[in-house]
Design a protein around this motif. Structure first.
Motif, PDB file in Angstrom:
ATOM      1  N   ASP A 111       0.824  -1.213   0.000  1.00 36.48           N
ATOM      2  CA  ASP A 111       0.000   0.000   0.000  1.00 36.48           C
ATOM      3  C   ASP A 111       0.857   1.261   0.000  1.00 36.48           C
ATOM      4  O   ASP A 111       0.532   2.247  -0.675  1.00 36.48           O
ATOM      5  CB  ASP A 111      -0.940   0.003   1.216  1.00 36.48           C
ATOM      6  N   GLU A 112       1.968   1.235   0.744  1.00 38.99           N
ATOM      7  CA  GLU A 112       2.849   2.398   0.760  1.00 38.99           C
ATOM      8  C   GLU A 112       3.519   2.577  -0.604  1.00 38.99           C
ATOM      9  O   GLU A 112       3.704   3.709  -1.070  1.00 38.99           O
ATOM     10  CB  GLU A 112       3.906   2.246   1.849  1.00 38.99           C
ATOM     11  N   ALA A 113       3.870   1.477  -1.248  1.00 35.94           N
ATOM     12  CA  ALA A 113       4.462   1.561  -2.583  1.00 35.94           C
ATOM     13  C   ALA A 113       3.483   2.206  -3.562  1.00 35.94           C
ATOM     14  O   ALA A 113       3.871   3.052  -4.383  1.00 35.94           O
ATOM     15  CB  ALA A 113       4.859   0.172  -3.068  1.00 35.94           C
ATOM     16  N   LYS A 114       2.210   1.823  -3.477  1.00 34.98           N
ATOM     17  CA  LYS A 114       1.194   2.431  -4.349  1.00 34.98           C
ATOM     18  C   LYS A 114       1.064   3.931  -4.073  1.00 34.98           C
ATOM     19  O   LYS A 114       0.954   4.740  -5.004  1.00 34.98           O
ATOM     20  CB  LYS A 114      -0.153   1.743  -4.136  1.00 34.98           C
ATOM     21  N   ALA A 115       1.089   4.298  -2.805  1.00 31.87           N
ATOM     22  CA  ALA A 115       0.952   5.713  -2.437  1.00 31.87           C
ATOM     23  C   ALA A 115       2.145   6.525  -2.941  1.00 31.87           C
ATOM     24  O   ALA A 115       1.977   7.636  -3.472  1.00 31.87           O
ATOM     25  CB  ALA A 115       0.810   5.845  -0.915  1.00 31.87           C
ATOM     26  N   ARG A 116       3.330   5.990  -2.794  1.00 31.13           N
ATOM     27  CA  ARG A 116       4.519   6.723  -3.245  1.00 31.13           C
ATOM     28  C   ARG A 116       4.581   6.817  -4.763  1.00 31.13           C
ATOM     29  O   ARG A 116       5.030   7.828  -5.315  1.00 31.13           O
ATOM     30  CB  ARG A 116       5.784   6.067  -2.682  1.00 31.13           C
ATOM     31  N   PHE A 117       4.121   5.757  -5.427  1.00 27.21           N
ATOM     32  CA  PHE A 117       4.070   5.807  -6.880  1.00 27.21           C
ATOM     33  C   PHE A 117       3.105   6.890  -7.346  1.00 27.21           C
ATOM     34  O   PHE A 117       3.395   7.647  -8.286  1.00 27.21           O
ATOM     35  CB  PHE A 117       3.661   4.444  -7.432  1.00 27.21           C
TER      36      PHE A 117
END
Length: 377
Positions: A111-117
């Motif tokens: 989820d954090e990877a999606k947010a940072r992307f």
């Protein structure tokens, strides 16, 4: 006779690879360094991986297989950087003034990877994505530092996403690496499908090297069979030094059908690593070492509109000729042009490109690649 032939091929290449492995490289390179007092270029990449998370400080991910993991890493490029080279640090923490250095490295959740992307897309300037899939005998740090060099030297403003599969990073682990690449097909498919489904992404390019071509092509074939073709958002696929049997490549292309991305294949007839692979597999030819002028390949390439960059005449410091795509400044600039224009290399600027629609270099193009033409200036 076969054993003697194999021995003659394998031993010299193995010696060269072992020599390179013995070069001084520190461990734990992902322990963050202090920013340099002088200005340095930075590459901020997102990471998706099927490697195991490492408990060793500064290693991040190892060579064992695991479920999907994610990270974000910022690498600093030194002011004196030589295009095509990776200036490995001599000690940790690294000195950003003289070598590649880790400024930050975090293991993050999906989820954090999606947010940072999403944040990366929002701040621009590009909404294009470049996915890099590394090859055999690559540790996690090998893949990260090489990708940082490619992104920097190509001049692309595409968002860099590293897909790294569980290579042992060991010379004699070829079989393990091959199985690990196959193991990672679905994870790469999930990554590409996420990028396709994100309406904020304009275009996706994939750059694969060596054994990374196997997992890339198998993934694209898998997508095409499931979805009756490959989504047009996956526009360019660049296959460098591909360790894939040419006959298998033919079937993969056929099974992808007509709805597939533009393929550019980077070949070198003097690739010693692929010569060894060909003997190990009993293969007629590996894709990355074919002669595109040979009639049996010329017709196939023309019929399927596959572009070829013939790197055979390019000289780099790579003694086994298996990394020219990244180590030649001219080839890296060509990759940058393709990423910048979103077009096949033959369409971007025919005056400076070393390929025709069937992959045959013209005399003027060869001049360009050897450094006396527009690109080499």
């Amino acid at each position: 006779m076969v054993f003697i032939h194999l021995r003659r091929l394998v031993l010299p290449v193995a010696a060269l690879l072992l020599c390179a492995a013995c070069a001084s490289r520190p461990e734990n390179v992902f322990l963050a360094s202090e920013p340099a007092a002088i200005s340095t270029a930075k590459v901020d990449m997102l990471v998706a991986t099927t490697r195991n998370a490492s408990a060793v400080p500064g290693e991040m991910f190892g060579g064992d297989r695991s479920s999907a993991g994610f990270g974000e890493i910022v690498i600093s490029i030194p002011p004196g950087h030589k295009p095509g080279a990776v200036e490995w640090p001599k000690k940790i923490p690294a000195d950003p003034a003289t070598s590649f250095a880790t400024l930050s490295a975090e293991t993050i959740s999906r989820d954090e990877a999606k947010a940072r992307f999403a944040k990366r897309l929002a701040r621009g300037p590009s909404r294009n994505v470049l996915v890099f899939v590394h090859g055999y005998n690559n540790r996690f740090d090998d893949a990260v530092f090489r990708f940082a060099q490619i992104v920097h030297d190509s001049g692309t403003d595409a968002i860099p996403v590293l897909f790294t599969w569980p290579s042992r990073g060991e010379l004699l682990a070829y079989g393990y690496d091959r199985d690990s690449a196959t193991y990672s097909r679905s994870a790469l498919e999930h990554l590409l499908q996420y990028l396709v489904d994100d309406k904020s992404v304009d275009e996706i390019s994939v750059l694969a090297h060596s054994m990374g071509n196997w997992v890339t092509l198998e993934t694209l074939r898998q997508i095409a069979i499931r979805d009756d073709g490959i989504p047009p958002k996956i526009r360019n696929v660049m296959l460098a030094d591909a360790d894939v049997d040419i006959d298998i490549f033919r079937t993969q292309v056929a099974e992808m059908g007509k709805k597939r991305p533009a393929f550019t294949v980077f070949v070198s007839k003097d690739d010693k690593a692929l010569a060894v692979s060909k003997v190990l597999w009993g293969s007629n030819a590996r894709l990355g070492e074919i002669d595109p002028d040979a009639p049996q390949y010329r017709e196939f390439l023309a019929e399927n509109r596959i572009d070829v960059v013939n790197m055979t005449d390019i000289k780099t410091d790579d003694r086994i000729n298996h990394g020219k795509f990244a180590e030649s400044p001219d080839i890296i600039r060509l990759i940058g042009k393709q990423l910048a224009t979103g077009q096949p290399l033959t369409d971007a600027n025919p005056k400076v490109n070393p390929i025709s629609s069937v992959g045959l270099a013209t005399a003027s193009a060869i001049t360009t690649l050897t450094g006396s033409g527009p690109v080499g200036q």
